[in-house]
Motif scaffolding. Sequence first.
Motif, short mmCIF file in Angstrom:
data_model
loop_
_atom_site.label_atom_id
_atom_site.label_comp_id
_atom_site.label_asym_id
_atom_site.label_seq_id
_atom_site.Cartn_x
_atom_site.Cartn_y
_atom_site.Cartn_z
N GLY A 122 -1.33 -15.16 -11.29
CA GLY A 122 -0.31 -15.86 -10.51
C GLY A 122 -0.45 -15.54 -9.03
N ALA A 123 -0.74 -14.27 -8.73
CA ALA A 123 -0.94 -13.85 -7.34
C ALA A 123 -2.13 -14.58 -6.73
CB ALA A 123 -1.16 -12.34 -7.29
N LEU A 124 -3.18 -14.76 -7.53
CA LEU A 124 -4.38 -15.46 -7.05
C LEU A 124 -4.06 -16.91 -6.68
CD1 LEU A 124 -7.44 -15.46 -6.56
CD2 LEU A 124 -7.75 -16.01 -8.99
N SER A 125 -3.22 -17.56 -7.48
CA SER A 125 -2.86 -18.96 -7.17
C SER A 125 -2.10 -19.05 -5.86
CB SER A 125 -2.05 -19.57 -8.32
OG SER A 125 -0.78 -18.97 -8.41
N TYR A 126 -1.26 -18.04 -5.57
CA TYR A 126 -0.54 -18.02 -4.29
C TYR A 126 -1.52 -17.83 -3.12
CZ TYR A 126 4.08 -17.83 -6.51
OH TYR A 126 5.21 -18.13 -7.22
N VAL A 174 3.55 -16.90 4.16
CA VAL A 174 4.54 -16.73 3.09
C VAL A 174 3.85 -16.67 1.73
CG1 VAL A 174 6.60 -17.74 2.00
CG2 VAL A 174 6.28 -17.92 4.48
N PHE A 175 2.82 -17.50 1.55
CA PHE A 175 2.13 -17.51 0.26
C PHE A 175 1.25 -16.27 0.07
CE2 PHE A 175 3.49 -21.86 0.52
CZ PHE A 175 3.83 -22.13 -0.80
N VAL A 176 0.71 -15.73 1.17
CA VAL A 176 -0.03 -14.46 1.05
C VAL A 176 0.95 -13.34 0.68
CG1 VAL A 176 -1.42 -12.73 2.25
CG2 VAL A 176 -1.84 -15.15 2.66
N ALA A 177 2.12 -13.33 1.32
CA ALA A 177 3.13 -12.32 0.99
C ALA A 177 3.58 -12.44 -0.46
CB ALA A 177 4.33 -12.45 1.94
N LEU A 178 3.73 -13.69 -0.94
CA LEU A 178 4.06 -13.90 -2.36
C LEU A 178 2.95 -13.36 -3.25
CD1 LEU A 178 5.57 -17.51 -2.45
CD2 LEU A 178 6.54 -15.51 -3.61
N SER A 179 1.71 -13.58 -2.85
CA SER A 179 0.56 -13.07 -3.60
C SER A 179 0.59 -11.55 -3.68
CB SER A 179 -0.73 -13.56 -2.94
OG SER A 179 -1.86 -13.06 -3.61
N VAL A 180 0.92 -10.91 -2.56
CA VAL A 180 1.00 -9.45 -2.51
C VAL A 180 2.08 -8.96 -3.46
CG1 VAL A 180 1.58 -7.48 -1.03
CG2 VAL A 180 0.11 -9.30 -0.15
N LEU A 181 3.22 -9.64 -3.45
CA LEU A 181 4.34 -9.23 -4.31
C LEU A 181 4.00 -9.39 -5.79
CD1 LEU A 181 7.35 -8.36 -4.53
CD2 LEU A 181 7.94 -10.78 -4.43
N TRP A 182 3.30 -10.48 -6.12
CA TRP A 182 3.03 -10.79 -7.52
C TRP A 182 1.84 -10.02 -8.10
CZ3 TRP A 182 5.09 -13.82 -11.44
CH2 TRP A 182 6.30 -14.45 -11.12
N GLU A 183 1.07 -9.40 -7.23
CA GLU A 183 -0.16 -8.73 -7.69
C GLU A 183 0.13 -7.74 -8.81
OE1 GLU A 183 -3.96 -6.18 -5.95
OE2 GLU A 183 -2.26 -6.61 -4.65
N ASN A 208 0.82 -1.22 0.00
CA ASN A 208 0.00 0.00 0.00
C ASN A 208 0.85 1.27 0.00
OD1 ASN A 208 -2.30 -1.53 -0.01
ND2 ASN A 208 -2.61 -1.45 2.21
N LYS A 209 2.06 1.17 0.58
CA LYS A 209 2.97 2.33 0.60
C LYS A 209 3.92 2.30 -0.60
CE LYS A 209 3.61 4.74 3.89
NZ LYS A 209 3.13 6.11 4.21
N SER A 210 3.71 1.32 -1.50
CA SER A 210 4.57 1.14 -2.68
C SER A 210 6.04 0.96 -2.31
CB SER A 210 4.42 2.33 -3.65
OG SER A 210 3.11 2.39 -4.13
N GLU A 211 6.28 0.31 -1.17
CA GLU A 211 7.64 0.02 -0.71
C GLU A 211 8.09 -1.32 -1.30
OE1 GLU A 211 9.62 1.82 1.19
OE2 GLU A 211 8.43 3.12 2.49
N TYR A 212 8.23 -1.36 -2.63
CA TYR A 212 8.48 -2.63 -3.30
C TYR A 212 9.85 -3.24 -3.00
CZ TYR A 212 4.03 -2.03 -5.57
OH TYR A 212 2.69 -1.88 -5.80
N PRO A 213 10.92 -2.45 -2.87
CA PRO A 213 12.21 -3.07 -2.49
C PRO A 213 12.12 -3.78 -1.13
CG PRO A 213 12.58 -0.87 -3.37
CD PRO A 213 11.10 -1.02 -3.20
N LYS A 214 11.46 -3.13 -0.15
CA LYS A 214 11.30 -3.75 1.17
C LYS A 214 10.42 -5.00 1.07
CE LYS A 214 11.83 0.11 4.40
NZ LYS A 214 11.14 0.93 5.43
N LEU A 215 9.36 -4.91 0.27
CA LEU A 215 8.45 -6.04 0.10
C LEU A 215 9.19 -7.22 -0.52
CD1 LEU A 215 5.66 -7.38 0.10
CD2 LEU A 215 5.15 -6.16 -2.03
N ASN A 216 10.01 -6.94 -1.52
CA ASN A 216 10.77 -7.99 -2.20
C ASN A 216 11.72 -8.69 -1.22
OD1 ASN A 216 11.27 -9.19 -4.86
ND2 ASN A 216 13.35 -8.44 -4.55
N LYS A 217 12.40 -7.89 -0.38
CA LYS A 217 13.32 -8.47 0.60
C LYS A 217 12.56 -9.30 1.64
CE LYS A 217 17.03 -7.44 3.86
NZ LYS A 217 16.62 -8.52 4.75
N LEU A 218 11.40 -8.79 2.08
CA LEU A 218 10.60 -9.51 3.06
C LEU A 218 10.22 -10.89 2.53
CD1 LEU A 218 8.87 -9.66 5.68
CD2 LEU A 218 6.99 -8.65 4.36
#
Length: 562
Positions: free
Chosen positions: A335-339, A320-329, A296-306
């Motif tokens: 793909g995000a939906l499958s996670y 972990v799979f919800v976080a993957l879904s968030v990253l892939w959205e 939501n804060k568009s902190e994609y580098p932090k999200l990727n590392k997380l």
Amino acid sequence: MSTLIDHGLYNSAQLLGHFLVSSSSVNSETNLNVKAENLLLLGDTLFREREYRRAINTYKQALQHHKIVPKQNASILRSSLSTPNRSSSPSPLSIIVFNENEVKFKIASCHAALNENKVALLEMEGIPNKSRNLAMHLMTGKLYRNTRHTRAAVACYKECLRHCPYFLEAISALAELGASAKEIISLLPQEIISLLPQTPSRSGRLLSDQLESGRWLQRYVEAQCCIASNDYKGGLEIYSEILQRFPNNVHILLEIAKVEAILGKNDEAILNFEKVRSVDPYVVTYMDEYAMLLKNKSEYPKLNKLVHDLLNIDATRPEVFVALSVLWERKDERGALSYAEKSIQIDERHVSGYIMKGSLLLSLNRPDAAAVAFRNAQELKADLRSYQGLVHSYLAISKVKEALYIAREAMKTMPQSAKALKLVGDVHAKSSSGREKAKKFYESALRLEPGYLGAALALAELHVVEGRNGDAVSLLERYLKDWADDSLHVKLAQVFAATNMLQEALSHYQAALRINPQSEAAKKGLERLEKQMKGVDPDAPEEDEDNEVDDVEGDQEETELL
């Protein structure tokens, strides 16, 4: 075999176990009790190796052999494998005699691990209540809860607390199932109750006396009950008090961060999640909630590392799979939906998995399916996100009356929530006849929470729709002093663009992109503005005039709540 198991070498123990159970010396009828015990040991190794189907089959064979043992040998097993400490978990060294109830519990544990709750519950119901230990009561409580037998679940969790007053998992479950703080505290032993103050206090004046004397447990119960009844501010106050006594308590910091996220205090929540990770970088609990905040804060580098860190910690957890879904959205919604769906397969009670699934289905223009996902989330935990998701799903399929019903239910459940008030306003704002009501709800939300930017943006949009662009600008500019938010600049840019003040609109779109270079709304708005600047009139969005809502009885309820 017992030595290997004692050292945690389950695979090696399993290999040896096959020799043990197939030995001709223990296959005669006189040695059936030994055969039953050997099968039990083998079942435990299979359980530890997560081969649950094989473990169930082996445990059942053990039970069958035990049942046909001659009566004089029924309770005699080799004492060489026994240890003084008994445990209800699938541990081979805990067995002194063949205990059928223990074996049923182990079979139920396997079924529960496979998400076969009803079958697991049948096994647990075969164990008499008086014969259940703490782990058995907990397992039965969880299974009753999963199968929506609330009253039976409450009884089991109460038994857990009677066995162990510091069983925080049982306290949390009882609060979520509707038990009051007074009711939960009454279950604690007399020696603990005697230490508690006679009148529960939320003021914190007795903080040092209460917490220093070990009375933090009462405050923890009160906090859990506040959160369960949607009194998030009250819960946050108490958690903050407890944190003074237990600084850097990872569990309390996580609870605070989650509540702050619910209250919309996103920056504070992010800071607390980061503090948790600095104290314990291997925590997985609630990290999917943290991932959503970063997105939501568009902190994609932090999200990727997380996400990278979480995959290295434990790639089997639903968070972990919800976080993957968030990253892939952003890259691939399907793909995000499958996670998101994978997270639910792992744990069918994982609320944020359903929330994420519903959000993605809405984005993919599948509102009917989204409504099902949000309804599943709501049945597990009726928090604001599930209400919001249901309302938006119903509006997308023009079920306005259903949307209004859900929004009103949110308002009744959370009468002190500005977001719930805004949600009712959002439904009314969908029709021209409901705009005046919507305006009242947005204004009420801002009176309740003056800093609630979402309500300010919605009210500004209403001003624009009704041609009060000046009111919209003055409202939004008041928030510019305290908010460096890209959505605020986007809304101002849209208002200025609508009044043909194109240079001002350009300035605010640029400001939005400086704050958040990933802002899709700002990018699309800028494209639209460029067309206007070239003299091309972009298509104005069509307003839906057909969603009229007529509900006199509901209107009366709304007036009373307002």
